[in-house]
Design a protein around this motif. Structure first.
Motif, short mmCIF file in Angstrom:
data_model
loop_
_atom_site.label_atom_id
_atom_site.label_comp_id
_atom_site.label_asym_id
_atom_site.label_seq_id
_atom_site.Cartn_x
_atom_site.Cartn_y
_atom_site.Cartn_z
N PRO A 78 14.25 15.22 16.94
CA PRO A 78 13.82 14.18 16.02
C PRO A 78 13.96 14.62 14.57
N THR A 79 14.59 13.79 13.77
CA THR A 79 14.75 14.07 12.35
C THR A 79 13.69 13.29 11.59
N LYS A 80 12.68 13.99 11.13
CA LYS A 80 11.58 13.31 10.47
C LYS A 80 12.02 12.73 9.13
N SER A 81 11.51 11.55 8.83
CA SER A 81 11.78 10.94 7.54
C SER A 81 11.08 11.73 6.44
N PRO A 82 11.58 11.66 5.20
CA PRO A 82 10.85 12.28 4.09
C PRO A 82 9.40 11.80 3.98
N ALA A 83 9.16 10.54 4.32
CA ALA A 83 7.78 10.04 4.30
C ALA A 83 6.92 10.80 5.30
N ARG A 84 7.43 11.01 6.51
CA ARG A 84 6.68 11.74 7.52
C ARG A 84 6.47 13.20 7.11
N LEU A 85 7.49 13.81 6.52
CA LEU A 85 7.36 15.20 6.08
C LEU A 85 6.27 15.34 5.02
N LYS A 86 6.17 14.35 4.13
CA LYS A 86 5.13 14.39 3.11
C LYS A 86 3.75 14.26 3.75
N LEU A 87 3.61 13.36 4.72
CA LEU A 87 2.33 13.24 5.41
C LEU A 87 1.98 14.53 6.14
N ASP A 88 2.97 15.15 6.77
CA ASP A 88 2.72 16.42 7.46
C ASP A 88 2.23 17.49 6.49
N SER A 89 2.85 17.54 5.31
CA SER A 89 2.45 18.56 4.34
C SER A 89 1.03 18.31 3.85
N ARG A 90 0.65 17.06 3.71
CA ARG A 90 -0.73 16.76 3.31
C ARG A 90 -1.70 17.12 4.43
N ARG A 91 -1.31 16.82 5.65
CA ARG A 91 -2.20 17.10 6.78
C ARG A 91 -2.37 18.60 6.98
N ASP A 92 -1.37 19.38 6.60
CA ASP A 92 -1.43 20.83 6.80
C ASP A 92 -2.40 21.53 5.84
N ARG A 93 -2.83 20.84 4.79
CA ARG A 93 -3.79 21.44 3.88
C ARG A 93 -5.15 21.59 4.57
N SER A 94 -5.84 22.65 4.26
CA SER A 94 -7.18 22.82 4.81
C SER A 94 -8.15 21.90 4.08
N PRO A 95 -9.30 21.61 4.69
CA PRO A 95 -10.30 20.83 3.97
C PRO A 95 -10.68 21.46 2.63
N LEU A 96 -10.74 22.79 2.59
CA LEU A 96 -11.08 23.45 1.33
C LEU A 96 -10.00 23.23 0.28
N ASP A 97 -8.73 23.25 0.71
CA ASP A 97 -7.63 22.97 -0.23
C ASP A 97 -7.82 21.59 -0.87
N VAL A 98 -8.12 20.60 -0.02
CA VAL A 98 -8.29 19.24 -0.52
C VAL A 98 -9.54 19.15 -1.39
N ALA A 99 -10.62 19.80 -0.96
CA ALA A 99 -11.85 19.78 -1.75
C ALA A 99 -11.63 20.38 -3.13
N ARG A 100 -10.88 21.46 -3.20
CA ARG A 100 -10.63 22.09 -4.49
C ARG A 100 -9.85 21.17 -5.43
N LEU A 101 -8.80 20.53 -4.89
CA LEU A 101 -8.01 19.68 -5.79
C LEU A 101 -8.80 18.45 -6.22
N LEU A 102 -9.67 17.93 -5.34
CA LEU A 102 -10.51 16.80 -5.73
C LEU A 102 -11.56 17.23 -6.74
N ALA A 103 -12.13 18.42 -6.55
CA ALA A 103 -13.14 18.92 -7.48
C ALA A 103 -12.54 19.19 -8.86
#
Length: 565
Positions: free
Chosen positions: A228-253
């Motif tokens: 399966p050749t993932k679309s660029p949209a799917r690859l972007k979602l995968d990269s976001r999902r791969d972040r840890s909760p702390l990664d997301v918390a830091r960028l939001l903070a």
């Protein structure tokens, strides 16, 4: 056989029966006439890992019943072919213009719009008075992020179009470029749709007696790809999902919790979130010093801070707990207790004085955020008793487990249910295990969470109106319910059977947080509305938004805390 709008749901169910467990019924939007836009979602459409090529097939944008019949034929062929199913996961939008199908008038949708053009939509999500179909279809498709989108159009002369006509599949099909430039397929293949990436697109115009052959050619080309050749949209979602909760918390903070003007929960919760992130990172002293400067006008003028304050303002003081702990400054506890005292003075079970008279769900959170903390500081049972009786009062929670917005507002608004979930979670956090009302509160809370879990979309999101499947996937309710579930798991009043619920909510919410702290589709400020349509038409924010960002920050922190248990 003639197909009309009222036939679509029966057609959907017939295809589901043909496909066995391939699909679930879905709705990707709601028209101005209140019609659900029907869809079939493959069981692998939203999973993080699959060995199948994910294809979304769209039809009926024109409102032509022949297009719907053509898509139905593709779905039936797929349902009957084990060979296709082995390597391809196909989802379907049977009719992207169901109201147009009913009036049978060219591409008109009956509201002055045309779902075949006008892409990408840039505003009015999702309250466009003329063309809401384009907004719903756009966002739903992008965040499904298939490997490719195929539009099927009925016509006597076979013609293939592709977003990349010189690519391998485009050349094999002898495809032309997709037209017009403002069609959905053309727009999906350009730039960064909805902040993600592109999706390869194809269109086949074909007669019904040639459709099996032509779609077979297309799928054979897809199947020849080694993986399966993932679309660029799917690859972007995968990269976001791969972040840890702390990664997301830091960028939001880094983006939220740096202002408090005015005093309101939509900014105060984020200040609390910043302090919680700092505690996780071991940087609380420096963050507390910065926050102290920010909140000094409130801490040094307690009387004026509390004057004429309503519940939404008082809940903006949740950071007082963290600041008192981090600094030892007694003014923060005094400010919080002054706020808590404003909730006292009415008979137990009645809405507190600073709350609305009709048991609104937002007041459940506002009261829970303040009174629970006051009880922790003082151990004065009056605070927790007032809170418990208020949450158990009124007739807001319905037999199905969900909450109306208020006892005289009979609509299952998403964030209203998020407020209720957080209000109960905050209360249970501070309430003693042997409190006389804990069992009743916990029973109501679990009933609520179970009802929400049943209504969760396959993407993991919860919706703007919980009993309207086609309403938009809304970020604040997803974060709020996720926070409540993660908190319950961490502190032990929810068992492990809820962990998958928390994780699916987190995956969905985190996919809709970009690397600059922008968020996707948080409902704007909303008081009680007169009907369900008014809730559906509340604007959805995209990008920076205090309300959505502060709730996502608390959720991210709670998921990180849960991961450390």
């Amino acid at each position: 056989m003639s197909v009309r709008r009222d036939d679509l749901q029966a057609l959907l169910q017939e295809l589901i029966r043909e496909g066995g467990n391939l699909w679930t019924a879905d709705a990707c939007g709601i028209t101005r006439q209140g019609t659900q836009i029907p869809a079939l979602t493959h069981r692998d459409a939203y999973v993080s890992v699959t060995d199948k090529h994910r294809i979304l097939v769209i039809g009926g944008l024109s409102g032509d019943e022949r297009d719907v019949t053509a898509v139905e034929r593709v779905a039936s062929v797929y349902a009957e072919s084990e060979a296709m199913q082995a390597g391809i996961a196909m989802s379907f939008v049977l009719s992207g213009n169901p109201d147009g199908l009913e009036i049978d008038s060219s591409t008109d949708n009956g509201a002055g719009g045309d779902p075949t053009t006008g892409y990408p939509p840039v505003d009015n999500f999702f309250l466009d008075a003329n063309n809401p179909e384009s907004r719903y279809l756009w966002r739903w498709t992008i965040f499904m992020a298939p490997d490719a989108v195929l539009e099927v159009v009925s016509g006597e002369v076979t013609r293939w179009e592709a977003s990349d006509p010189v690519g391998a599949i485009g050349r094999s099909l002898n495809a032309d470029s997709i037209e017009p430039a403002d069609s959905m397929l053309a727009a999906l293949a350009v730039g960064q749709p909805s902040g993600l990436g592109t999706i390869p697109t194809f269109r086949i115009t074909v007669s019904l007696n040639q459709i099996d052959t032509e779609v077979g050619r297309f799928l054979a080309n897809i199947a020849e790809l080694t993986a399966p050749t993932k679309s660029p949209a799917r690859l972007k979602l995968d990269s976001r999902r791969d972040r840890s909760p702390l990664d997301v918390a830091r960028l939001l903070a880094d983006k939220y919790g740096h202002t408090l003007d005015p005093l309101v929960y939509t900014q105060g919760v984020a200040i609390s979130g910043r302090l919680r992130v700092a505690e996780l990172d071991g940087t609380q002293p420096s963050t507390a010093s910065d926050v102290a400067s920010l909140v000094e006008p409130f801490a040094s003028n307690i009387e004026s801070t509390l004057q004429d304050a309503g519940g939404q303002h008082l809940a903006g003081l949740v950071w007082c707990e963290e600041m008192a702990s981090a600094t030892g400054d007694p003014r923060y506890e005094s400010l919080l207790l002054g706020a808590a005292n404003l909730f006292l003075g009415r008979p137990l079970g009645d809405p507190p004085p600073v709350c609305d008279h009709d048991y609104r769900t937002e007041d459940m959170f506002f009261a829970g955020a303040v009174l629970g903390r006051a009880f922790k500081i003082t151990r004065n049972a009056q605070y927790i008793d007032v809170l418990a009786k208020f949450l158990l009062g009124g007739d807001v929670q319905q037999p199905n487990g969900l909450f109306w917005h208020a006892d005289d507002v009979p609509f299952f608004w998403g964030r209203g249910n998020g407020f209720a979930a957080m209000g109960f979670a905050e209360t249970l956090t501070y309430m003693d295990d042997d409190h006389q009302d804990r069992s009743a509160l916990l029973s109501a809370h679990k009933s609520h969470l179970d009802a929400l879990r049943v209504r969760q979309h396959r993407s993991g999101m919860l919706t703007q109106v919980l009993d309207e499947p086609g309403s938009y996937r809304e970020h604040t309710v997803t974060s709020m319910v996720g926070y409540a579930v993660a908190r319950g798991l961490r502190l032990g009043w929810l068992d492990e059977s809820y962990r998958g619920f928390a994780e699916s909510l987190w995956n969905a919410a985190s996919e809709r947080v970009d690397d600059d702290g922008g968020l996707v589709d948080g409902c704007g400020g909303t008081g009680p509305q007169v009907d369900a349509r008014a809730y559906l038409d509340r604007p959805a924010t995209f990008g920076f938004d205090d309300r959505t960002g502060n709730l996502a920050l608390w959720f991210a922190v709670e998921m990180e805390r849960l991961s450390r248990v």
